[in-house]
Design a protein around this motif. Structure first.
Motif, PDB file in Angstrom:
ATOM      1  N   VAL A   1      24.156  27.116  16.211  1.00 51.27           N
ATOM      2  CA  VAL A   1      24.620  26.460  14.977  1.00 51.27           C
ATOM      3  C   VAL A   1      24.726  27.483  13.851  1.00 51.27           C
ATOM      4  CG1 VAL A   1      23.951  24.841  13.166  1.00 51.27           C
ATOM      5  CG2 VAL A   1      23.788  24.156  15.553  1.00 51.27           C
ATOM      6  N   TYR A   2      23.704  28.306  13.701  1.00 48.91           N
ATOM      7  CA  TYR A   2      23.742  29.330  12.643  1.00 48.91           C
ATOM      8  C   TYR A   2      24.878  30.311  12.912  1.00 48.91           C
ATOM      9  CZ  TYR A   2      19.093  27.614  11.389  1.00 48.91           C
ATOM     10  OH  TYR A   2      18.059  26.822  11.011  1.00 48.91           O
ATOM     11  N   MET A   3      25.039  30.662  14.189  1.00 48.05           N
ATOM     12  CA  MET A   3      26.092  31.597  14.557  1.00 48.05           C
ATOM     13  C   MET A   3      27.462  31.006  14.216  1.00 48.05           C
ATOM     14  SD  MET A   3      26.270  34.602  15.762  1.00 48.05           S
ATOM     15  CE  MET A   3      25.102  35.188  16.960  1.00 48.05           C
ATOM     16  N   ALA A   4      27.636  29.744  14.579  1.00 47.60           N
ATOM     17  CA  ALA A   4      28.915  29.087  14.313  1.00 47.60           C
ATOM     18  C   ALA A   4      29.173  29.016  12.810  1.00 47.60           C
ATOM     19  CB  ALA A   4      28.904  27.684  14.905  1.00 47.60           C
ATOM     20  N   HIS A   5      28.096  28.782  12.064  1.00 49.79           N
ATOM     21  CA  HIS A   5      28.223  28.699  10.615  1.00 49.79           C
ATOM     22  C   HIS A   5      28.752  30.004  10.039  1.00 49.79           C
ATOM     23  CE1 HIS A   5      27.282  27.012   6.713  1.00 49.79           C
ATOM     24  NE2 HIS A   5      26.737  28.166   6.370  1.00 49.79           N
ATOM     25  N   LYS A   6      28.360  31.102  10.662  1.00 52.10           N
ATOM     26  CA  LYS A   6      28.770  32.409  10.139  1.00 52.10           C
ATOM     27  C   LYS A   6      30.140  32.857  10.675  1.00 52.10           C
ATOM     28  CE  LYS A   6      25.347  33.884   7.517  1.00 52.10           C
ATOM     29  NZ  LYS A   6      25.488  32.882   6.445  1.00 52.10           N
ATOM     30  N   VAL A   7      30.475  32.508  11.912  1.00 48.76           N
ATOM     31  CA  VAL A   7      31.687  33.094  12.506  1.00 48.76           C
ATOM     32  C   VAL A   7      32.884  32.146  12.561  1.00 48.76           C
ATOM     33  CG1 VAL A   7      30.353  34.702  13.887  1.00 48.76           C
ATOM     34  CG2 VAL A   7      31.060  32.523  14.892  1.00 48.76           C
ATOM     35  N   SER A   8      32.629  30.840  12.356  1.00 49.86           N
ATOM     36  CA  SER A   8      33.766  29.915  12.467  1.00 49.86           C
ATOM     37  C   SER A   8      34.526  29.832  11.160  1.00 49.86           C
ATOM     38  CB  SER A   8      33.269  28.525  12.874  1.00 49.86           C
ATOM     39  OG  SER A   8      32.858  28.564  14.212  1.00 49.86           O
TER      40      SER A   8
END
Lengths: 163, 242
Positions: B232-239
């Motif tokens: 979720v955190y990753m998606a928040h940063k890369v999406s």
């Protein structure tokens, strides 16, 4: 709880994690991932092939059906033709036979007529000849009326026998 | 109950570099278990999956599903290795402390325990994950877009966004630690009660079994949550979709 922050653990944990990540990629999920992708492609290919095969089979089936239909129609035609030609032949034969018979009958009739005519002519000739013969004999012998009559009768009888 | 830790002070003579030998040992064992399981599952892979390959492929699909639920697969594919390693490593590290605990005598140092029951380990993983999200956010979207991310949805929320990053880190690490520490403490208490012989053994057995069963559930759910939040955190940063 430890009374100090063990930074060594931090470093070791990250190192372990990185090594584990690399090892798993190389030995575990990397190959499995590839295999799964390969399988996906394989299955897609298989489905495609199956679909193509099915369509081909359907086309063939349709062709075969057409062929069978054609063959059936042809057979029907052949039978029809032969029946028709048989019929024709029969009619021909019958007609020919009729004609032949008529011709034979006509021939026979003509022959009979010819024969009869010939016979009559012959008779006529002979009657004439005989008449001359009788006349000459009558003149020759100078017979009396009775004898003469008898003679004519005899000759006529003779002629009758000859005919 | 006052168990200590086998700490080796000042490794290589560096004044601040202390090492908890228990953590080192348990992390290594966890990693070896994870690697062995995966290696033997994936050793004989074939087009037609059998036995452990099925399990492993199910796991792969599971991780894939989690990544897919947070971002599209094109972006998320590169995080698959991170995801599966985090999940398996933390799961095994959580589970490893359940069956027993080894305490050295007479120092009362705990040797065999879940490494994730130590805040330094959980915080390490949490910080590592957050740093990775920032790294990928910066490289995949460019520094400008990455910086703009802190001004969303409104510029005045910048302080909150910055605090959020620290809060995320802290909650990510502390959630795992808190759960696992509670698990370890209760297991140790129950084991202590059972070990005191007499009638207490009888009374401690049932809750011990129950708590161990719950611990398995807890260990699994915590590993799952850690993985989920990482993604979720990753998606928040890369999406790009927000």
């Amino acid at each position: 709880m430890p009374e100090v922050i063990t930074w060594g653990d931090t470093i070791f944990a990250i190192l372990t994690f990185a090594i584990l990540l690399a090892l798993l990629r190389k030995y575990a999920w990397g190959p499995v991932f590839n295999m799964m992708k390969e399988r996906e492609e394989h299955i897609a290919n298989e489905i495609e092939t199956a679909e193509k095969n099915r369509q081909e089979a359907e086309t063939y089936l349709e062709q075969q059906r057409q062929e069978v239909e054609n063959a059936r129609a042809e057979a029907r035609e052949i039978v029809e033709n032969s029946r028709k030609s048989g019929e024709n032949q029969r009619e021909d034969i019958v007609k020919q036979a009729h004609e032949e018979a008529n011709r034979l009958k006509e021939d026979a009739r003509l022959e009979i007529k010819r024969e009869k005519d010939q016979a009559i002519n012959e008779v006529r000739d002979q009657v004439a000849t005989l008449s001359v013969l009788i006349a000459s004999k009558v003149i020759d012998q100078q017979l009396d009326e009775q004898e003469q009559e008898q003679l004519i009768e005899n000759y006529l009888k003779e002629v009758g026998e000859e005919l | 109950m006052d168990h200590g830790d086998p700490i080796y002070y000042e490794l290589f003579g560096i004044s601040w570099l202390h090492v908890n030998l228990s953590n080192i040992m348990m992390l290594t064992i966890s990693a070896v278990i994870v690697f062995s399981l995966c290696y033997f599952s994936a050793r004989k892979i074939s087009m037609k999956p059998t036995g452990m390959q099925n399990v492993f492929e199910w796991l792969v699909d599971f991780i894939k599903g989690i990544i897919n639920s947070t971002m599209d697969w094109k972006t998320g594919e590169r995080f698959f290795g991170l995801g599966i390693t985090i999940f398996l490593f933390i799961l095994v590290a959580n589970l490893i402390g359940i069956p027993f605990m080894i305490v050295s005598e007479p120092a009362h140092d705990v040797w065999w325990k879940s490494p994730t029951a130590d805040p330094i380990i959980t915080m390490t993983f949490a910080v590592m994950v957050i740093v990775l999200t920032h790294y990928y956010g910066m490289t995949m979207k460019g520094p400008k877009e990455y910086g703009k991310g802190f001004l969303r949805p409104k510029a005045f929320l910048l302080p909150l966004n910055i605090i959020e990053e620290f809060a995320n880190t802290l909650t990510l690490g502390m959630r795992l630690f808190g759960n696992l520490y509670a698990k370890e403490i209760l297991l140790a208490l129950l084991a202590g009660a059972g070990g005191a012989w007499g009638l207490s053994t009888l009374f401690a057995t049932a809750p011990m079994v129950a708590w161990q069963a719950f611990s398995i559930f807890l260990a699994t759910i915590q590993a799952f949550i850690f993985l989920m939040l990482t993604m979720v955190y990753m998606a928040h940063k890369v999406s790009d979709d927000h």
